[in-house]
Write a protein that holds these residues in place. Sequence first.
Motif, PDB file in Angstrom:
ATOM      1  N   UNK A 280       1.051  -1.621   0.063  1.00  0.00           N
ATOM      2  CA  UNK A 280       0.156  -0.432   0.318  1.00  0.00           C
ATOM      3  C   UNK A 280       0.884   1.091   0.201  1.00  0.00           C
ATOM      4  N   UNK A 281       0.331   2.675   0.047  1.00  0.00           N
ATOM      5  CA  UNK A 281       0.773   3.357  -0.292  1.00  0.00           C
ATOM      6  C   UNK A 281       0.852   4.855  -0.112  1.00  0.00           C
ATOM      7  N   UNK A 282       0.361   5.349   0.967  1.00  0.00           N
ATOM      8  CA  UNK A 282      -0.145   6.565   1.606  1.00  0.00           C
ATOM      9  C   UNK A 282       0.400   8.500   1.416  1.00  0.00           C
ATOM     10  N   UNK A 283      -0.245   9.053   0.769  1.00  0.00           N
ATOM     11  CA  UNK A 283       0.431  10.310   1.507  1.00  0.00           C
ATOM     12  C   UNK A 283      -0.914  11.223   1.667  1.00  0.00           C
ATOM     13  N   UNK A 284      -0.088  12.229   2.390  1.00  0.00           N
ATOM     14  CA  UNK A 284      -0.460  13.724   2.391  1.00  0.00           C
ATOM     15  C   UNK A 284      -0.295  15.071   1.460  1.00  0.00           C
ATOM     16  N   UNK A 285      -1.407  15.393   0.620  1.00  0.00           N
ATOM     17  CA  UNK A 285      -0.857  17.324  -0.082  1.00  0.00           C
ATOM     18  C   UNK A 285      -0.617  16.527  -1.128  1.00  0.00           C
ATOM     19  N   UNK A 286       0.987  16.738  -1.225  1.00  0.00           N
ATOM     20  CA  UNK A 286       1.559  16.384  -2.525  1.00  0.00           C
ATOM     21  C   UNK A 286       1.795  14.839  -2.578  1.00  0.00           C
ATOM     22  N   UNK A 287       1.714  14.377  -1.230  1.00  0.00           N
ATOM     23  CA  UNK A 287       1.932  12.935  -1.286  1.00  0.00           C
ATOM     24  C   UNK A 287       0.488  12.532  -1.246  1.00  0.00           C
ATOM     25  N   UNK A 288      -0.811  12.967  -1.476  1.00  0.00           N
ATOM     26  CA  UNK A 288      -1.695  11.911  -1.960  1.00  0.00           C
ATOM     27  C   UNK A 288      -2.075  12.518  -3.051  1.00  0.00           C
ATOM     28  N   UNK A 289      -1.099  13.176  -3.861  1.00  0.00           N
ATOM     29  CA  UNK A 289      -1.470  13.091  -5.127  1.00  0.00           C
ATOM     30  C   UNK A 289      -1.025  12.338  -5.976  1.00  0.00           C
ATOM     31  N   UNK A 290       0.659  12.365  -4.950  1.00  0.00           N
ATOM     32  CA  UNK A 290       1.501  10.705  -5.379  1.00  0.00           C
ATOM     33  C   UNK A 290       0.874   8.987  -5.498  1.00  0.00           C
ATOM     34  N   UNK A 291       0.027   8.946  -4.711  1.00  0.00           N
ATOM     35  CA  UNK A 291      -0.368   8.194  -3.779  1.00  0.00           C
ATOM     36  C   UNK A 291      -1.951   7.955  -4.646  1.00  0.00           C
ATOM     37  N   UNK A 292      -2.462   8.445  -4.896  1.00  0.00           N
ATOM     38  CA  UNK A 292      -3.649   8.769  -5.944  1.00  0.00           C
ATOM     39  C   UNK A 292      -3.118   8.081  -7.127  1.00  0.00           C
ATOM     40  N   UNK A 293      -2.147   8.924  -8.246  1.00  0.00           N
ATOM     41  CA  UNK A 293      -1.947   8.638  -9.023  1.00  0.00           C
ATOM     42  C   UNK A 293      -1.253   7.113  -9.325  1.00  0.00           C
ATOM     43  N   UNK A 294      -0.385   6.607  -7.921  1.00  0.00           N
ATOM     44  CA  UNK A 294      -0.036   5.253  -7.731  1.00  0.00           C
ATOM     45  C   UNK A 294      -0.867   4.011  -8.327  1.00  0.00           C
ATOM     46  N   UNK A 295      -1.979   4.221  -7.604  1.00  0.00           N
ATOM     47  CA  UNK A 295      -3.398   2.879  -7.076  1.00  0.00           C
ATOM     48  C   UNK A 295      -3.595   2.872  -8.921  1.00  0.00           C
ATOM     49  N   UNK A 296      -3.993   4.053  -9.328  1.00  0.00           N
ATOM     50  CA  UNK A 296      -4.468   4.585 -10.616  1.00  0.00           C
ATOM     51  C   UNK A 296      -3.303   4.114 -11.761  1.00  0.00           C
ATOM     52  N   UNK A 297      -2.475   4.337 -11.882  1.00  0.00           N
ATOM     53  CA  UNK A 297      -1.924   4.082 -12.359  1.00  0.00           C
ATOM     54  C   UNK A 297      -0.747   2.797 -12.711  1.00  0.00           C
ATOM     55  N   UNK A 298      -0.921   1.929 -11.460  1.00  0.00           N
ATOM     56  CA  UNK A 298      -0.310   0.530 -11.210  1.00  0.00           C
ATOM     57  C   UNK A 298      -1.216   0.016  -9.654  1.00  0.00           C
ATOM     58  N   UNK A 299      -1.744  -0.672 -10.185  1.00  0.00           N
ATOM     59  CA  UNK A 299      -2.651  -1.295  -8.739  1.00  0.00           C
ATOM     60  C   UNK A 299      -2.095  -2.183  -9.376  1.00  0.00           C
ATOM     61  N   UNK A 300      -1.441  -3.175 -10.288  1.00  0.00           N
ATOM     62  CA  UNK A 300      -0.928  -4.193 -10.475  1.00  0.00           C
ATOM     63  C   UNK A 300       0.690  -4.017  -9.089  1.00  0.00           C
ATOM     64  N   UNK A 301       0.919  -3.005  -8.889  1.00  0.00           N
ATOM     65  CA  UNK A 301       2.151  -2.886  -7.936  1.00  0.00           C
ATOM     66  C   UNK A 301       1.311  -3.119  -6.818  1.00  0.00           C
ATOM     67  N   UNK A 302       0.636  -1.027  -6.390  1.00  0.00           N
ATOM     68  CA  UNK A 302       0.025  -1.060  -5.088  1.00  0.00           C
ATOM     69  C   UNK A 302      -1.457  -1.752  -5.365  1.00  0.00           C
ATOM     70  N   UNK A 303      -1.936  -2.400  -4.158  1.00  0.00           N
ATOM     71  CA  UNK A 303      -3.315  -3.100  -4.060  1.00  0.00           C
ATOM     72  C   UNK A 303      -3.872  -2.168  -3.046  1.00  0.00           C
ATOM     73  N   UNK A 304      -3.131  -0.867  -2.566  1.00  0.00           N
ATOM     74  CA  UNK A 304      -4.084  -0.254  -1.355  1.00  0.00           C
ATOM     75  C   UNK A 304      -2.918   1.488  -1.787  1.00  0.00           C
ATOM     76  N   UNK A 305      -4.545   2.087  -0.917  1.00  0.00           N
ATOM     77  CA  UNK A 305      -3.929   4.321  -1.427  1.00  0.00           C
ATOM     78  C   UNK A 305      -4.705   4.901  -0.763  1.00  0.00           C
TER      79      UNK A 305
END
Length: 724
Positions: A588-613
């Motif tokens: 899983x990945x999480x973040x706040x502000x810029x980190x939330x921008x990043x974690x959102x992109x991670x689960x949308x674009x790489x949900x074969x790697x991340x299962x949770x955000x």
Amino acid sequence: MNTYRFFVLFFIIVSNLVAQNKEITLEEIWSGNFSHDRLQSLQSLNNGQSYIVQDYNRAKGEMRVDIFEYKTGEKTGELINSSKIEGLNFFQTFSLSQDETKAILGVQIETIYRRSVKGQYFVYNIKTNNLTQIDVDKIQEPHFSPDNSQVAFVKNNNVFIKNIDNNTTTQVTADGQKNKIINGLTDWVYEEEFAFVKAFEWSPDGKYLAYLKFNESEVPEFSMDIYGTYGNDLYPKQDVFKYPKAGEKNAEVSLHIYNVKSDRSTEINLGDYHYIPRLKWSQKTNLLSAQTTNRHQNELKLHLVNTDNFSVETILTATDKAYVDVDDDLTFLEDNSFIWTSEQDGWNHIYHYSENGKLINQVTDGNWEVTNYYGYDSKTKRIFYQSTEAGSVNRAVYSIKINGKSKTALADKSGTNSADFSADFSYFINTFSNAETPRRFTLHDAKNGKLLRKIKDNQKLLDKLEAYNLSEKELSTIKINGNNLNMWMIKPKDFDPSKVYPLLMYQYSGPGSQSVSNSFFGTNDYWYQMLADKGYIIACVDGRGTGYKGRDFKKVTQLELGKYELEDQIAAAYKLGQESYIDADRIGIWGWSYGGFMSSNAIFQANDVFSFAIAVAPVTSWRFYDTIYTERYMTTPQENASGYDDNSPITHVNEFDKGDYLLIHGSADDNVHVQNTMQLIEALVQANKQFDWRIYPDKNHGIYGGNTRLHLYNVMTEFLMEQL
């Protein structure tokens, strides 16, 4: 051994084991149970031998400013005591006059935005105990003139000057109007991104007051509904303020100089510019420095304004293909030569220039960064600074001759060292921490760094933490996309490499930021310890675009925020998932502000790697964010539409094919507007993607107040425990 003795011994052993295996709770974290001791409002006095600290005595209900001797640490007196001030039995803030005979005391302080406040302010004569109210209304940014006879302040967007001696007030400007004209204060975007509020400066002789005027008439307005509390507010209220989003109109900013004697202001022509991020008077009373930048912020100019004839000379121009950082390091020396910091050789270093802007010499040099400029001692001709010479995750304190010779390490123990120097640079208080050690405050000789005495060590916090048998915060590097990236990792305290654990990654990843450092726990680290107790591994990797590893590493993300940062987080997750003890299907990945921008992109674009955000208060399109920050890295949407849209989470909602996503925002976020989350929610709904979301009413970007943080972390913990 008889039965009784065996029972007692068994009881002691079990009790000790239990005592060393307490589990951290969210209630403990957010009640402040793990807070550090600090030196509140530490400030050196002019004599360089004493310092003052603000202290509140709850039992007596009095606020004090106590005087301590550097050398011995003994309290030698009280500079201010609220119980001795007739007509004012309490104060929240204080600021001293230049000669330390008067103080401005603030009460009923009301927060406006991140740095701005307003309140009731009084001038207190420390020698006579006389108290003078500056204005009957709430005002902003009261500051003494150099001779302490006057106070400049702002009320209702206009500049005023209060004469303390004759108790009269002069109105300097009259055109101030909310959401139209601001005099002497910065607008929202300057306050947030250039990090200052007070936009006026007294000349050293007190004859002039330089100030900025913001004409924000044509800046688009942003509005937020304020819902209030049940039983008190039947209808929501609306907060409307000027907020320039990327590509939109900024306020028109101009520089003015007010002649106190003639009661007249003169507008200064600084040539072609878009922003005025800094004002500072030089050592010559007739020379004011002003820094200007273009809209792209890749050209920064330093000007000198002569008050004799209001002529302007541009003495330095700094350029960069990406952007030039604005800082507070400019320091004029006795001969009006000046200290300047710059990344012009690829790393942030200190430079010495003549009064006319000719380079005298580069003071520091090397493949490391100056991270804090502390000042210059004219007696010893030494500059004091903090840097990454001991590695990018560490901070050490040094002094060096202004000619670049005779460097001395003053505090370089592995970890994070920061210094607070006495006014005459004879002493400094060092604040030290590392991954195992909470803040320790010690006094040192500024000549050689010799330890003189210990002040505070936060041993009580360490003793308290003994009961929890915390996991180690392991610092390391990981080779990703050709770079050795800094990383920390926290494993369960009973970690078994033959077992398999889920992994939660935290990141922020914003330009020039740092989340991996050799320093003690922040509040979130206690949450990570709690999660480690529950069987999770937590890790953080600082990828490309973060700071303190040179200009090129930081600025590689120019024009494409979110591209390289995401590539590094994905690659790091994939590589960590190959470890035998990490479950690659539960990352899983999480973040706040810029980190939330990043974690959102991670689960949308790489949900074969991340299962949770989890994304808290995320930017979901840089089109929604402010001009100064966004255009510094992206230019405008009109110039760089693909840079904005290709890396927006909204663009990638259709790729969200699997995984669990929690989206959180405060409805009164004046910084990253809840519009970001609402637009993303709508895109997800229309794409028929399932997710969870929470909105916290009337909460700003920090989402706090009362039980809010506790509730927020309970929500995130429960979601994580269920889904990861």
